[in-house]
Design a protein around this motif. Structure first.
Motif, mmCIF file in Angstrom:
data_model
loop_
_atom_site.group_PDB
_atom_site.id
_atom_site.type_symbol
_atom_site.label_atom_id
_atom_site.label_comp_id
_atom_site.label_asym_id
_atom_site.label_seq_id
_atom_site.Cartn_x
_atom_site.Cartn_y
_atom_site.Cartn_z
ATOM 1 N N ARG A 1 -35.941 28.980 30.085
ATOM 2 C CA ARG A 1 -37.156 28.169 29.901
ATOM 3 C C ARG A 1 -37.470 27.999 28.422
ATOM 4 O O ARG A 1 -37.890 26.921 27.982
ATOM 5 N N ARG B 1 -36.503 22.807 39.432
ATOM 6 C CA ARG B 1 -37.820 22.236 39.742
ATOM 7 C C ARG B 1 -38.573 21.920 38.456
ATOM 8 O O ARG B 1 -39.223 20.881 38.332
ATOM 9 N N LEU B 2 -38.487 22.827 37.481
ATOM 10 C CA LEU B 2 -39.173 22.622 36.208
ATOM 11 C C LEU B 2 -38.636 21.369 35.513
ATOM 12 O O LEU B 2 -39.403 20.523 35.044
ATOM 13 N N ILE C 1 -43.606 24.901 30.142
ATOM 14 C CA ILE C 1 -42.514 25.598 30.822
ATOM 15 C C ILE C 1 -43.030 26.750 31.679
ATOM 16 O O ILE C 1 -42.278 27.621 32.102
ATOM 17 N N GLU C 2 -44.337 26.765 31.906
ATOM 18 C CA GLU C 2 -44.964 27.703 32.832
ATOM 19 C C GLU C 2 -44.838 29.155 32.389
ATOM 20 O O GLU C 2 -44.624 30.062 33.194
ATOM 21 N N ARG D 1 -39.960 18.336 37.189
ATOM 22 C CA ARG D 1 -41.367 18.071 36.883
ATOM 23 C C ARG D 1 -41.518 17.474 35.481
ATOM 24 O O ARG D 1 -42.240 16.504 35.268
ATOM 25 N N LEU D 2 -40.769 18.064 34.524
ATOM 26 C CA LEU D 2 -40.845 17.562 33.150
ATOM 27 C C LEU D 2 -40.368 16.115 33.081
ATOM 28 O O LEU D 2 -40.913 15.299 32.341
ATOM 29 N N GLY E 1 -35.772 27.462 40.372
ATOM 30 C CA GLY E 1 -37.006 27.327 39.584
ATOM 31 C C GLY E 1 -36.788 26.447 38.367
ATOM 32 O O GLY E 1 -37.622 25.594 38.044
ATOM 33 N N ILE E 2 -35.649 26.634 37.696
ATOM 34 C CA ILE E 2 -35.339 25.835 36.509
ATOM 35 C C ILE E 2 -35.180 24.358 36.899
ATOM 36 O O ILE E 2 -35.691 23.459 36.228
#
Lengths: 561, 318
Positions: A431, A464-465, A409-410, A468-469, A461-462
């Motif tokens: 996150r 995009r995360l 989760i960066e 990606r996940l 941002g969330i």
């Protein structure tokens, strides 16, 4: 600016500095903001949360919230009166009579113990502007102008007996009760559905026009402010970024920060389509009917499928049954009829009857990360607990898994491992919520309005995360939202719900292309656009009697005709 | 409103069940006490024969469960038995005393409840000022001192030194109301001092708790003066916790008066209970305890009904 610069100045704020008390010291919240407002002008204050918009709004009334103070050297001049040096009773005499306030949540800002009209007439009677009965008649007239249903009668109800959109208009009427020179609108439509938002926006704009009232309109929604404001001021962390007229600001923003705000809705991921090789759906909701104990039916024959690795957005207004569907899938609310299949196998209706492996498959991420994380538990325990429960990890293996999840989760593991949720920002908390869901190693996650409490940049941002996940771990998402911009950016398929029924479903590209179901059409066209003339054009197109709740009920009736 | 009636009936039913359980507990608790009424009454002159004879007369030679069931059979029909010491029916033996206790409790409540609410609202308005602190310190001091101590202090200053009120609250049936109020003023004042702090602080806390609500900020931003914000906007929403604390304290006024009655020699139910326990006079003990239990049950029910009636959401459903 040119339109108003020849008018009298109503409010002039110079070098406004406000401090807030936290951790036993005074911290600057507003760092020297200037603001000039002419009579009849509507200024939009825009920025992310923490930018100080609401604090400036309150300061324009000479009001410092508990725990904040206006510093020496600031000047707030309202119609020739310096508010920072005025006595408390002088300032109080302005509030309600010459400067009025419309709060974000009308439901919370009306006193539950008194009838709406009693609260409406309080200020005019207190200031001896009107007698009680006159004020009451005036209230009814304002209710009528704001197109509230039953204007003669609605004021005699208690706040909890009136819907959110109507309450927000009643609050605008209350602000108008003494015909103030200035109204502060503090995010008046943020808590409302898009379809309801329109009628409130239209009502506010009309009434401000009719009485030539100046207004400060605070919001984080650019499209909304574009409809309402003559000038826009952009704020960031208590400082002004830039100010310009609405057209200029939209067409030609100068600062990078402003440009980044405008560009937020650019994120878009490629749409996937269902697998054609006969793969079974991961989750299949079949003819589900459900009700809460003793209540009316909230879900009526709901069916849809979610395939592996895909994102299905479930959209609809509040009360349409989106979250209830999630509760049925997770087993929190056993359905009255119908079933939920996981890879073709029926899941037991109650979560207590499900096996650990069935439980791990349906994880949730919640809207309010603030309340969904226990504030007294350290981050590594929050994430580690499901990892321990579902995968039986212990000791170093557990620690390693938590580090891995934090990496995913960066968030830097060494930095966040031992911290508590209240020390994190809203986006970071969300996150952590995601990591907690991932810890169970599910194939399917329900995201319940995960971005609606966040600022746009953080929300992006969330998103995009999550995207990606999904790519890395092959997750399927059920994405509950009322925000169609979010749907546009991440969904593969869309399910539209209204009053507990699925009114339309299909791949995203088809759903966003006409012809639509009338309700889908209503939802789509109700999303504010950046064009400042959008609201005007929409109102012309639909007609004044055909917005908001009126339109919703028509959309409801349409399928049967 | 139908819901409310149903709630009241349900709670009354549960209350009866509670009373039954209480009566069992009390009966066996009295049984567990060493000695019995025969030994207590006959005292040191008792010979084993006289004690046995008295036990036989009073029926104490029968098994405990049987005696309890006998008592219960009578109680269900409204007959709570006769005092084992005097032979009077229980209702006669404690009826007058119960009325006296109710009178004293009502006297104290009529003074204490309005004072504590007004004080609570005032300290909420003037929170964190000198007045707030002084009021808190004084009421806390009065609640933290033992009642008998407070009682003696009041006697010392208001009866012995200044002679304003009588030190002993002896009553007779032909007294006028004003004389009655004068005679019972000191015990009532003691009770007022004991219960005020609790109610005042709850009123203050319940109001201050609401001051962060958006509708309070809205009221302020409408230019409402501070006292009106508190009285008109905060207080109506704070009733539920306040009513609950008032009910608890009213119950205490009835059940917790033993010490005050002893200090002022007031002929109330508390003294009757103490005497009856010393003499193992079971029917009296049982009746007093059931009165106390019923007081708690009824006052708590009244508090819940009050909390519902002051909640607009429940009073005016959608």
């Amino acid at each position: 600016m040119t339109k108003f610069s020849d008018k009298d100045i109503l409010l002039e704020i110079k070098d406004l500095r406000i401090q807030g008390y936290s951790d036993e010291t005074w911290v600057d919240i507003i760092k020297g903001v200037d603001l000039t407002l002419h009579r009849g002008e509507v200024m939009g204050l825009i920025g992310e949360s923490g930018a100080g918009k609401s604090t400036i709004g309150a300061a324009a009334m000479g009001y410092a919230r508990d725990g904040t103070r206006i510093c020496e050297g600031s000047s707030i001049e309202f119609d020739g009166m310096e508010l920072t040096t005025a006595t408390e009773s002088e300032r109080r005499a302005l509030r309600g009579s010459r400067i009025a306030y419309v709060a974000q949540s009308a439901a919370a800002s009306f006193n539950p113990a008194h009838r709406i009209i009693d609260q409406h007439t309080e200020a005019p009677v207190h200031y001896r502007i009107k007698k009680r009965l006159e004020a009451q008649e005036d209230a009814m007239e304002l209710y009528e102008r704001l197109r509230l249903p039953n204007p003669q009668e609605i004021g005699f109800r208690y706040p909890h007996q009136v819907s959110g959109g109507q309450l927000q208009r009643a609050m605008t009427a209350m602000a108008m009760s003494c015909r103030p020179d200035l109204i502060i609108f503090d995010e008046p439509t943020t808590a409302l559905d898009v379809t309801t938002q329109i009628e409130v926006l239209a009502a506010i704009r009309d009434i401000v026009d009719q009485f030539n009232t100046a207004a400060i309109y605070i919001t984080h929604d650019l499209a909304v402010v574009a409809q309402m404001a003559d000038t826009i001021k952009v704020l960031l962390k208590g400082e002004e970024v830039e100010q310009a007229s609405t057209e200029e600001m939209l067409d030609n923003p100068q600062e990078d920060y402003t440009k980044s705000l405008w560009a937020v809705r650019s994120f878009k991921r490629k749409q996937k389509s269902r697998p054609t090789d006969g793969t079974e759906p991961l989750i299949s909701v079949q003819n589900v009917h459900a009700a809460y104990t003793g209540g009316v039916k909230v879900l009526d024959d709901v069916s849809f499928d979610i395939y592996p690795g895909m994102t299905v957005a479930v959209v609809g207004e509040s009360g349409s049954g989106k979250s209830t569907t999630a509760r049925v899938i997770t087993g929190l609310l056993p359905p009255m009829e119908g079933q939920v299949l996981f890879k073709g196998e029926p899941l037991p209706p109650k979560y207590t009857d499900r096996t650990r492996d069935q439980l791990r498959q349906a994880q949730m991420i919640y809207q309010m990360a603030d309340t969904a994380l226990n504030p007294k538990v350290k981050i590594h325990e929050i994430i580690g607990r499901p990892a321990q429960f579902y995968s039986g990890l212990k000791g170093t293996a557990l620690k390693q898994r938590v580090d891995e999840l934090l990496d995913l989760i960066e968030l830097e593991p060494s930095q966040y491992y031992n911290r508590y949720p209240p020390e994190l920002s809203g986006g970071q908390k969300q996150r952590i919520g995601i990591a907690r869901a991932l810890a169970a190693e599910p194939e399917f996650i329900i995201c319940d309005e995960v971005t609606s409490a966040l600022d746009q940049l953080v929300a992006e941002g969330i998103l995009r995360l999550l995207d990606r996940l999904q790519r890395e771990l092959g997750l399927a998402y059920m994405f509950i939202t009322h925000d169609l911009a979010t749907v546009r950016s991440i969904a593969d398929e869309v399910v539209v719900m209204q009053n507990g029924k699925v009114v339309e479903q299909g791949p995203k590209d088809e759903m966003f292309r006409p012809p639509h179901h009338p309700y889908t059409d209503l939802l789509l066209s109700s999303v504010p656009e950046m064009d400042p003339n959008w609201l005007t054009e929409l109102l012309e197109e639909r007609g004044l009697d055909n917005i908001g709740e009126a339109a919703t009920s028509k959309g409801d009736a349409a399928p049967s005709t | 409103m139908g819901d409310l009636t149903r709630l009241v009936l349900k709670r009354l039913g549960l209350g009866l069940l509670t009373l039954l359980v209480v009566s069992i507990l009390i009966f066996f608790a009295v049984e567990l006490l060493p000695g019995d009424i025969a030994e207590a009454v006959l005292g040191q002159s008792a010979t084993p024969e006289t004690v046995a004879e008295m036990r036989r007369q009073l029926g104490l030679d029968q098994p405990a469960v049987w005696r309890y069931l006998q008592w219960l059979g009578g109680a269900v029909q409204g007959d709570f038995g006769v005092s084992l010491v005097s032979g009077e029916p229980v209702s006669e033996a404690i009826g007058d005393r119960f009325v006296n206790t109710l009178f004293l409790a009502a006297y104290a409540a009529v003074i204490a409840v309005p004072i504590s609410i007004i004080l609570g609202v005032t300290v909420a308005l003037l929170r964190n000022t000198l007045f707030d602190r002084v009021a808190n310190v004084l009421t806390l001091t009065s609640i933290s001192s033992p009642e008998f101590f407070l009682g003696y202090i009041l006697i010392l200053f208001l009866a012995v030194k200044t002679n304003m009120f009588p030190a002993i609250a002896s009553l007779s049936s032909d007294m006028s109301l004003s004389e009655l109020l004068n005679r019972t003023f000191l015990p009532a004042l003691t009770l007022v001092l004991v219960v005020t702090a609790h109610m005042m602080r709850m009123t203050r806390a319940a109001i201050i708790n609401l001051l962060a609500s958006p509708y309070i900020e809205m009221a302020r931003l409408k230019g409402t003066p501070p006292w009106k914000v508190i009285v008109k906007h905060a207080l109506p929403n704070a009733w539920a916790p306040i009513i609950n604390v008032i009910a608890l304290n009213l119950a205490y006024l009835i059940t917790g008066v033993v010490l005050v009655e002893v200090v002022f020699v007031y002929p109330g139910i508390g003294q009757a209970l103490v005497d009856a326990v010393a003499k193992r006079d079971f029917p009296i003990v049982q009746a007093c305890c059931l009165i106390f239990a019923a007081t708690f049950i009824l006052l708590n029910l009244a508090a819940d009904v009050g909390a519902i009636l002051t909640n607009p959401r429940l009073r005016h459903p959608k």
